[in-house]
Design an enzyme around this catalytic site. Structure first.
Site, PDB file in Angstrom:
ATOM      1  N   CYS A   1      14.516   0.534 -16.210  1.00  0.00           N
ATOM      2  CA  CYS A   1      14.318   1.840 -16.849  1.00  0.00           C
ATOM      3  C   CYS A   1      13.502   2.792 -15.982  1.00  0.00           C
ATOM      4  O   CYS A   1      12.644   2.370 -15.216  1.00  0.00           O
ATOM      5  CB  CYS A   1      13.580   1.653 -18.165  1.00  0.00           C
ATOM      6  SG  CYS A   1      14.343   0.486 -19.270  1.00  0.00           S
TER       7      CYS A   1
ATOM      8  N   ARG B   1      17.628   2.420  -9.681  1.00  0.00           N
ATOM      9  CA  ARG B   1      16.895   1.328 -10.327  1.00  0.00           C
ATOM     10  C   ARG B   1      17.787   0.539 -11.281  1.00  0.00           C
ATOM     11  O   ARG B   1      17.408  -0.546 -11.717  1.00  0.00           O
ATOM     12  CB  ARG B   1      15.701   1.890 -11.113  1.00  0.00           C
ATOM     13  CG  ARG B   1      14.641   2.509 -10.226  1.00  0.00           C
ATOM     14  CD  ARG B   1      13.654   3.282 -11.062  1.00  0.00           C
ATOM     15  NE  ARG B   1      12.805   2.412 -11.862  1.00  0.00           N
ATOM     16  CZ  ARG B   1      11.581   2.054 -11.531  1.00  0.00           C
ATOM     17  NH1 ARG B   1      11.058   2.463 -10.420  1.00  0.00           N
ATOM     18  NH2 ARG B   1      10.862   1.276 -12.309  1.00  0.00           N
TER      19      ARG B   1
ATOM     20  N   TRP C   1      17.697   0.519 -19.238  1.00  0.00           N
ATOM     21  CA  TRP C   1      18.344  -0.744 -18.859  1.00  0.00           C
ATOM     22  C   TRP C   1      18.102  -1.665 -20.051  1.00  0.00           C
ATOM     23  O   TRP C   1      16.960  -2.049 -20.330  1.00  0.00           O
ATOM     24  CB  TRP C   1      17.691  -1.279 -17.588  1.00  0.00           C
ATOM     25  CG  TRP C   1      18.413  -2.420 -16.950  1.00  0.00           C
ATOM     26  CD1 TRP C   1      19.507  -2.347 -16.134  1.00  0.00           C
ATOM     27  CD2 TRP C   1      18.078  -3.807 -17.030  1.00  0.00           C
ATOM     28  NE1 TRP C   1      19.871  -3.606 -15.710  1.00  0.00           N
ATOM     29  CE2 TRP C   1      19.013  -4.523 -16.245  1.00  0.00           C
ATOM     30  CE3 TRP C   1      17.078  -4.532 -17.687  1.00  0.00           C
ATOM     31  CZ2 TRP C   1      18.969  -5.904 -16.102  1.00  0.00           C
ATOM     32  CZ3 TRP C   1      17.035  -5.905 -17.554  1.00  0.00           C
ATOM     33  CH2 TRP C   1      17.976  -6.579 -16.761  1.00  0.00           C
TER      34      TRP C   1
ATOM     35  N   ASN D   1       9.177   2.457 -20.847  1.00  0.00           N
ATOM     36  CA  ASN D   1       9.602   1.337 -19.988  1.00  0.00           C
ATOM     37  C   ASN D   1       8.753   0.131 -20.363  1.00  0.00           C
ATOM     38  O   ASN D   1       7.558   0.284 -20.597  1.00  0.00           O
ATOM     39  CB  ASN D   1       9.323   1.634 -18.507  1.00  0.00           C
ATOM     40  CG  ASN D   1      10.250   2.680 -17.948  1.00  0.00           C
ATOM     41  OD1 ASN D   1      11.150   3.132 -18.636  1.00  0.00           O
ATOM     42  ND2 ASN D   1      10.016   3.054 -16.709  1.00  0.00           N
ATOM     43  N   GLY D   2       9.347  -1.057 -20.354  1.00  0.00           N
ATOM     44  CA  GLY D   2       8.574  -2.260 -20.667  1.00  0.00           C
ATOM     45  C   GLY D   2       9.096  -2.923 -21.930  1.00  0.00           C
ATOM     46  O   GLY D   2      10.179  -2.579 -22.418  1.00  0.00           O
TER      47      GLY D   2
ATOM     48  N   GLU E   1      20.465 -16.642   0.776  1.00  0.00           N
ATOM     49  CA  GLU E   1      20.423 -15.181   0.718  1.00  0.00           C
ATOM     50  C   GLU E   1      21.835 -14.593   0.864  1.00  0.00           C
ATOM     51  O   GLU E   1      22.197 -13.646   0.160  1.00  0.00           O
ATOM     52  CB  GLU E   1      19.476 -14.668   1.813  1.00  0.00           C
ATOM     53  CG  GLU E   1      19.350 -13.165   1.931  1.00  0.00           C
ATOM     54  CD  GLU E   1      18.878 -12.452   0.672  1.00  0.00           C
ATOM     55  OE1 GLU E   1      18.459 -13.121  -0.288  1.00  0.00           O
ATOM     56  OE2 GLU E   1      18.963 -11.215   0.641  1.00  0.00           O
TER      57      GLU E   1
ATOM     58  N   LYS F   1      23.623 -12.272  -1.936  1.00  0.00           N
ATOM     59  CA  LYS F   1      24.157 -10.930  -1.645  1.00  0.00           C
ATOM     60  C   LYS F   1      25.610 -10.836  -2.090  1.00  0.00           C
ATOM     61  O   LYS F   1      26.008  -9.881  -2.729  1.00  0.00           O
ATOM     62  CB  LYS F   1      24.089 -10.609  -0.143  1.00  0.00           C
ATOM     63  CG  LYS F   1      22.736 -10.311   0.446  1.00  0.00           C
ATOM     64  CD  LYS F   1      22.098  -9.021   0.010  1.00  0.00           C
ATOM     65  CE  LYS F   1      21.234  -9.227  -1.194  1.00  0.00           C
ATOM     66  NZ  LYS F   1      19.838  -9.460  -0.981  1.00  0.00           N
TER      67      LYS F   1
ATOM     68  N   GLU G   1      25.962 -10.889  -5.982  1.00  0.00           N
ATOM     69  CA  GLU G   1      25.448  -9.765  -6.765  1.00  0.00           C
ATOM     70  C   GLU G   1      26.231  -8.475  -6.573  1.00  0.00           C
ATOM     71  O   GLU G   1      26.312  -7.670  -7.492  1.00  0.00           O
ATOM     72  CB  GLU G   1      23.941  -9.542  -6.564  1.00  0.00           C
ATOM     73  CG  GLU G   1      23.522  -9.009  -5.232  1.00  0.00           C
ATOM     74  CD  GLU G   1      22.011  -8.863  -5.105  1.00  0.00           C
ATOM     75  OE1 GLU G   1      21.358  -8.452  -6.051  1.00  0.00           O
ATOM     76  OE2 GLU G   1      21.491  -9.167  -4.006  1.00  0.00           O
TER      77      GLU G   1
ATOM     78  N   HIS H   1      27.293 -34.993  -0.890  1.00  0.00           N
ATOM     79  CA  HIS H   1      26.662 -35.528  -2.106  1.00  0.00           C
ATOM     80  C   HIS H   1      27.161 -34.806  -3.355  1.00  0.00           C
ATOM     81  O   HIS H   1      26.542 -34.900  -4.413  1.00  0.00           O
ATOM     82  CB  HIS H   1      25.140 -35.424  -1.982  1.00  0.00           C
ATOM     83  CG  HIS H   1      24.600 -36.206  -0.824  1.00  0.00           C
ATOM     84  ND1 HIS H   1      24.594 -37.583  -0.804  1.00  0.00           N
ATOM     85  CD2 HIS H   1      24.114 -35.811   0.371  1.00  0.00           C
ATOM     86  CE1 HIS H   1      24.096 -38.011   0.350  1.00  0.00           C
ATOM     87  NE2 HIS H   1      23.793 -36.944   1.085  1.00  0.00           N
TER      88      HIS H   1
ATOM     89  N   LYS I   1      16.996  -2.544 -10.056  1.00  0.00           N
ATOM     90  CA  LYS I   1      16.300  -2.640  -8.782  1.00  0.00           C
ATOM     91  C   LYS I   1      14.918  -3.252  -8.944  1.00  0.00           C
ATOM     92  O   LYS I   1      14.515  -4.129  -8.214  1.00  0.00           O
ATOM     93  CB  LYS I   1      16.207  -1.247  -8.153  1.00  0.00           C
ATOM     94  CG  LYS I   1      15.502  -1.207  -6.810  1.00  0.00           C
ATOM     95  CD  LYS I   1      16.321  -1.935  -5.758  1.00  0.00           C
ATOM     96  CE  LYS I   1      15.613  -2.080  -4.446  1.00  0.00           C
ATOM     97  NZ  LYS I   1      16.244  -3.101  -3.596  1.00  0.00           N
TER      98      LYS I   1
HETATM   99  C1  F6R Z   1      18.459  -9.316  -4.636  1.00  0.00           C
HETATM  100  C2  F6R Z   1      17.251  -8.644  -5.101  1.00  0.00           C
HETATM  101  C3  F6R Z   1      16.393  -9.345  -6.084  1.00  0.00           C
HETATM  102  C4  F6R Z   1      14.908  -9.067  -5.788  1.00  0.00           C
HETATM  103  C5  F6R Z   1      14.034  -9.663  -6.903  1.00  0.00           C
HETATM  104  C6  F6R Z   1      12.561  -9.499  -6.596  1.00  0.00           C
HETATM  105  O1  F6R Z   1      19.138  -8.551  -3.693  1.00  0.00           O
HETATM  106  O2  F6R Z   1      16.970  -7.536  -4.713  1.00  0.00           O
HETATM  107  O3  F6R Z   1      16.652 -10.701  -6.129  1.00  0.00           O
HETATM  108  O4  F6R Z   1      14.594  -9.641  -4.562  1.00  0.00           O
HETATM  109  O5  F6R Z   1      14.332  -9.025  -8.100  1.00  0.00           O
HETATM  110  O6  F6R Z   1      12.214  -8.163  -6.460  1.00  0.00           O
HETATM  111  P1  F6R Z   1      10.907  -7.743  -5.694  1.00  0.00           P
HETATM  112  O7  F6R Z   1      11.049  -8.118  -4.269  1.00  0.00           O
HETATM  113  O8  F6R Z   1      10.818  -6.249  -5.884  1.00  0.00           O
HETATM  114  O9  F6R Z   1       9.756  -8.462  -6.337  1.00  0.00           O
END
Ligand code: F6R
Length: 608
Positions: A2, A27, A72, A97-98, A481, A485, A488, A504, A603
């Site tokens: 949000c 975000r 969100w 927000n929250g 990672e 990527k 997502e 395994h 985000k």
């Molecule tokens: C994946 C991604 C998330 C963040 C996670 C932690 O691409 O961006 O997995 O890494 O939400 O966020 P931060 O780093 O802001 O604590």
């Protein structure tokens, strides 16, 4: 997640609110709305579409004071009735927000008092609660303070009233919020980028702050209700840094910004002749001398950075290291060792689980804390004794790219500083590492030249539903990672395994439809990895190998090779990340997904 924007100005605030919301789109959100005071009435517009749709719906809306929100969904589905702002009796409007944890109990009480709920959100209780205090003759400030005292949970809020066109009240606890100072106008936002078109003068609010905001002045009250002074700072963020420029997507732009982001993060170190603990803060030398272990807490991509760092910290610095997913650690009964350095890693510095994990660690008696973070004034930075700021600049794409590689660079610095302090680094080794770090940005630049080849390769993934990523040792977290990527942003189901684990279990999944992507650096585990790749090929699996130049893995039927320009030793995970980011990006383009705003994701994850 949000976003909030608010303004009290001498001009129509609707364009300011809309542009602010647009800048917060990255975000992640599923609905948006705004409310202004006009002719002593609240005028509200909401939409379940993009901010662009809200803009069309707001063409006739006008007011000198207003609040706006991108939502969100947490409580209640994404819908117009659940979109913020929420009103109470057309008199009080709130954006939030929250998460309010005691909202059910408050909702029952307020319903019994005659308040009618028109949404499924937790936020609506705040609006009614403030109204119940305001209706008793309290000022908007006092009514808000009294209401906040009854809330359990996290919030950043903005509040206006139909009969008060000159003042807004806002507050924060557990969610970020800042003020913008203009010329006879003031603003509020959850993220500084929302305010850049109107001001760069900002005031970062502290936990528990409540603010009364007018056109000419503002008053901040701290958590104890006392008048407080907070510094006005000039945001270093430039308006251009959040513009897309020549790129098609923020993710692509941010992938390409990595050489500069790494150079900026490493600047102070690369310009000096030796490594000093002072880069982590004044108390770093004493703290590092007092520790015998490291505990890394983080989520998602930041957690993967921690997994790479564990290899470095144990092998180079000889210091035991545990890496935990923050959302697990916070609820786990663990045995604290007060001589541990707790390291939190975060792009945003606001991730609720990481904050809670840090507080949990502190509660267990951990006193040595370090934040590796990309946002200078964020909660995590403030909560830690030591800090190292990554200088990646604003990361707008939901999928983290440049934040990750700069976190790795910062963690490598931590490793070297600890290794040096523990007498595990000769002067010659130190110089060698510094030399490699100085070379890193240009090495990354070279890897970016693989982009056209990867774009071509991505076409083979357009119809795939699953993918396996393999790596070993230092590069297993890079496989994790790469899989994160891909899943997502392209929505292809992807999993990562240490290559030795294949037989395994996951080998059962391998057939001609299963692409297997392998990170193949020229390191001590290369020969083992090659055998694992044979296992895949023997079962008909199609291999995509990102191999260092001298690995002697050759293209053949069912084996596609992407040749990395060089092997970077300990820094190799940083180089090997780049092609996997590009692969995910181009596969997502093939799939036609919303690359920068993938479905269901946000985000900055400021709720649990
Ligand atoms: C994946 C991604 C998330 C963040 C996670 C932690 O691409 O961006 O997995 O890494 O939400 O966020 P931060 O780093 O802001 O604590």
């Amino acid at each position: 997640m949000c976003g909030i924007v608010g303004a009290v100005a001498q001009r129509n605030v609707v364009p300011i609110l809309l542009e602010g919301l647009q800048r917060l789109e990255y975000r992640g959100y599923d609905s948006a709305g705004l409310v202004v005071v006009h002719d002593a009435k609240l005028e509200r517009v909401r939409s379940t579409g993009r901010v662009a749709e809200l803009t069309v719906k707001s063409t006739t809306t006008h007011g000198l004071i207003g609040i706006a929100h991108t939502r969100w969904a947490t409580h209640g589905v994404p819908s117009e009735r659940n979109a913020h702002p929420h009103l109470s009796k057309d008199h009080i409007a709130v954006v939030h927000n929250g998460i309010i944890e005691n909202y059910e109990e408050l909702r029952t009480r307020l319903t019994a008092e005659g308040y009618e709920f028109t949404s499924d959100t937790d936020t609506e209780v705040i609006a009614h609660l403030i109204h119940s205090h305001y209706a008793r003759g309290n000022s908007l400030l006092t009514a808000t303070q009294a209401s906040l005292a009854e809330l359990v949970g996290a919030y950043a809020i903005g509040v206006i009233a139909s009969d008060n066109p000159d003042q807004m009240v806002c507050a924060r606890r557990g969610s970020p919020l800042l003020l913008g100072v203009g010329n006879k106008e003031h603003f509020v936002a959850s993220d500084v980028s929302a305010l850049l078109p109107v001001t760069r003068k900002v005031v970062y609010l502290e936990e528990g702050d409540v603010v009364e905001l007018g056109r000419l002045d503002y008053r901040i009250f701290d958590a104890a209700g006392k008048l407080a002074k907070r510094a006005v700072v000039i945001s270093e963020l430039s308006n251009e840094s959040v513009q897309l420029g020549e790129y098609s997507h923020y993710m692509q732009k941010e992938i390409h910004e990595q050489p500069q982001a790494l150079a900026d993060t490493l600047e102070s170190v690369c310009n000096s002749q030796s490594l000093v603990p002072g880069i982590f803060g004044a108390q770093a030398a004493a703290t590092f001398a007092d520790i015998n272990g490291i505990l890394i807490l983080a989520c998602g991509t930041s957690h993967h950075a921690g997994l790479v760092a564990r290899f470095w910290l144990e092998e180079i610095a000889g210091i035991p290291c545990n890496v935990e997913i923050a959302s697990e650690y916070r609820y786990r009964t663990s045995v604290p060792n007060p001589k541990t350095l707790v390291v939190v890693i975060s792009q945003s510095g606001e991730t609720a689980d990481t904050q809670a994990a840090l507080n949990h660690a502190k509660g267990l008696g951990h006193i040595h804390t370090l934040a590796i973070c990309n946002v200078p004034e964020s909660a995590l930075v403030r909560l830690c004794k030591l800090r190292l700021l990554t200088r990646a600049g604003p990361e707008i794409g939901v999928a983290s790219t440049k934040a990750f590689t700069t976190q790795l660079a910062a963690l490598f610095l931590l490793t070297l500083v600890l290794a040096k302090q523990r007498g595990r680094l000769t002067a010659q080794q130190e110089q060698q590492h510094l030399h490699e770090l100085r070379h890193l940005p240009s090495a990354v630049q070279k890897v970016l030249e693989l982009e056209p080849q990867i774009a071509k390769l991505s076409k083979k993934f357009a119809k795939k539903h699953h993918a396996l990523f393999l790596g070993r040792g230092l590069h297993y977290p890079i496989a994790l990672e790469g899989a994160l990527k891909l899943k997502e942003i392209s929505y292809i189901h992807a999993e990562a395994y240490p290559a030795g684990e294949l037989k395994h279990g996951p080998l059962a999944l391998v057939d001609k439809d299963m692409p297997v992507i392998s990170v193949a650096p020229n390191d001590a585990l290369l020969e083992k990895l090659k055998s694992n790749l044979q296992e895949v090929r023997a079962r008909g699996g199609e291999l995509y190998v990102f191999a260092d130049a001298d690995t002697h893995i050759h293209a053949a039927d069912g084996i596609h090779i992407m040749q990395m320009p060089e092997h970077a030793g300990y820094l190799s995970p940083i180089l090997h990340t780049i092609p996997l980011q590009l692969l995910a990006y181009y596969v997502a383009l093939q799939k036609g997904t919303d690359v920068d705003k993938p479905r269901n994701l946000a985000k900055s994850v400021t709720v649990e």
